[in-house]
Enzyme design. Structure first.
Site, PDB file in Angstrom:
ATOM      1  N   GLU A   1     -48.627  67.698  19.256  1.00  0.00           N
ATOM      2  CA  GLU A   1     -49.927  67.014  19.248  1.00  0.00           C
ATOM      3  C   GLU A   1     -50.161  66.288  17.935  1.00  0.00           C
ATOM      4  O   GLU A   1     -50.734  65.185  17.915  1.00  0.00           O
ATOM      5  CB  GLU A   1     -51.032  68.029  19.549  1.00  0.00           C
TER       6      GLU A   1
ATOM      7  N   TYR B   1     -56.314  76.946  18.758  1.00  0.00           N
ATOM      8  CA  TYR B   1     -55.299  77.872  19.255  1.00  0.00           C
ATOM      9  C   TYR B   1     -55.563  79.293  18.757  1.00  0.00           C
ATOM     10  O   TYR B   1     -55.235  80.270  19.428  1.00  0.00           O
ATOM     11  CB  TYR B   1     -53.905  77.401  18.822  1.00  0.00           C
TER      12      TYR B   1
END
Length: 395
Positions: free
Chosen positions: A140, A98
């Site tokens: 996640e 990310y």
């Protein structure tokens, strides 16, 4: 969720960002792949990059998330985020990636919008990004923990113990763990990722629904060979090269569109290879002897193209209250005129309290969803699975 200061900035700049994001995302990908070519080689779907659908999906997710933050400031759009998180987990995405995305996305935003990106604007959109990224990272992590694996460590060798040709362009691969370990549990409707080595050294990943019922000693996946120019590089490789005895690298099962545990009526609507998650759900219903009313709707080019046609009949015959409605665009031999062409729900009884599951091309799912909403089915009870990047059904 979004700070008061950032809310006003995002509200004022969302139209401009939304209008420019079709230019921002291709530039973002070019920058990121130039610096990290391994991401395009081994993680991102090269076919979706080539046809632009990945860019449109990213643009849509950012715009929708920002819009939802403004419209519902006290709510987090978990339904939207869950779909993304399951797809990311199936790919083995980790938190550090990310940061990579953030760097090149914001470089692209600054380059496209220029002087309009003041420090205040950059800070507001930075907050939007990390609110979304932080929520996804947490989701996640929970998915990995639920699967009993370390973050991103989803891959395992599976041996092909049988291959069956369903149609001229659909093959089913029956898999067992190559290490002799246990078969992980999954929910009806979920999918697994398959990572396939290609001649140029890339290891491309694709998702395939599990067409078997949970609890068995094997996994079944059905793969359609994708025609065109370029053809589907992973599906073509599987069809051409993979035979009984070969070993595939397969991920853990994920997917948020799963058969509910209610006792009310179910509608399973599919077109083409979209039948695969529905066959998985039907397998579970048949194996458990479910008394639920089940309506199956399917559309295909013709009987020869209808994958799992005989299995559909076998499974629904095992259910005490099931009806099947099939449309063929090009039927062979005698076939009812009212079942020729595209799926038409006007003659199909839709039970009160039904929960519907859709899978197939986006135009098909959008049409079926629209008809269901018109007939009083709440949007919250209509679920859909998208094989490629999720472009939404409301567009």
């Amino acid at each position: 969720m979004l700070s008061e200061k950032s809310t006003s900035v995002v509200r004022a700049t969302l139209p401009a960002v939304g209008a420019a994001i079709a230019d921002i995302t291709p530039l973002f990908y070019r920058k990121m792949f130039a610096a990290h070519p391994e991401l395009l080689r081994d993680l991102f779907n090269r076919g979706n990059q080539a046809n632009g659908t990945q860019s449109r999906a990213l643009a849509g997710s950012i715009a929708v998330f920002a819009g939802l933050l403004l419209e519902h400031p006290d709510e987090r759009p978990d339904r939207m985020l869950a779909r993304i998180a399951h797809k990311h987990a199936s790919l083995g995405i980790t938190a550090d990636q990310y940061t990579i995305v953030h760097r090149y996305l914001f470089e692209a935003i600054a380059e496209v919008l220029g002087d309009a990106v003041t420090p205040e604007v950059a800070a507001a959109w930075d907050e939007v990004y990390w609110l979304m990224a932080g929520a996804l990272i947490a989701m996640e992590a929970r998915l990995y923990a639920g699967a009993g694996v370390e973050d991103g460590d989803v891959w395992r060798p599976w041996r092909v113990v049988h291959r069956q040709e369903e149609t001229a362009d659909v093959a089913t691969f029956v898999l067992r763990p190559a290490d002799g370990g246990p078969v992980p549990p999954f929910k009806p409707g979920q999918y697994v990722s398959v990572r396939v080595p290609l001649p140029d050294g890339a290891r491309q990943i694709r998702q395939y629904s599990l067409v078997c019922a949970p609890g068995g000693e094997e996994w079944w996946i059905s793969v359609k060979r994708i025609a065109g120019d370029p053809a589907g590089e992973v599906s073509d490789r599987l069809h051409t090269d993979v035979r009984e005895g070969d070993v595939l690298t397969v991920g853990e099962p994920f997917g948020d569109v799963v058969l509910d545990e209610e006792d009310g009526p179910v509608l399973l609507a599919s077109a083409g290879i979209g039948c695969t998650p529905m066959i998985g759900m039907l397998s579970h219903l048949a194996d458990t002897g479910s008394p639920r009313p089940v309506t199956v709707v399917h559309g295909d080019r013709g009987p020869a193209d209808h994958a799992h046609r005989e299995r559909l009949e076998l499974l629904t015959d095992k259910l005490p209250d099931a009806s099947v409605h099939v449309w063929y665009e090009r039927p062979e031999g005698p076939w009812p005129a009212e079942r020729t062409g595209y799926v038409d729900l006007s003659g199909v009884e839709i039970p009160e309290g039904v929960r519907a599951y859709l899978c197939g091309p986006v135009p098909f799912m959008r049409s079926v969803r629209t008809r269901l909403l018109e007939r009083g089915v709440p949007a919250s009870r209509v679920h859909y699975e998208s094989f490629g990047p999720d472009l939404g059904l409301d567009a």
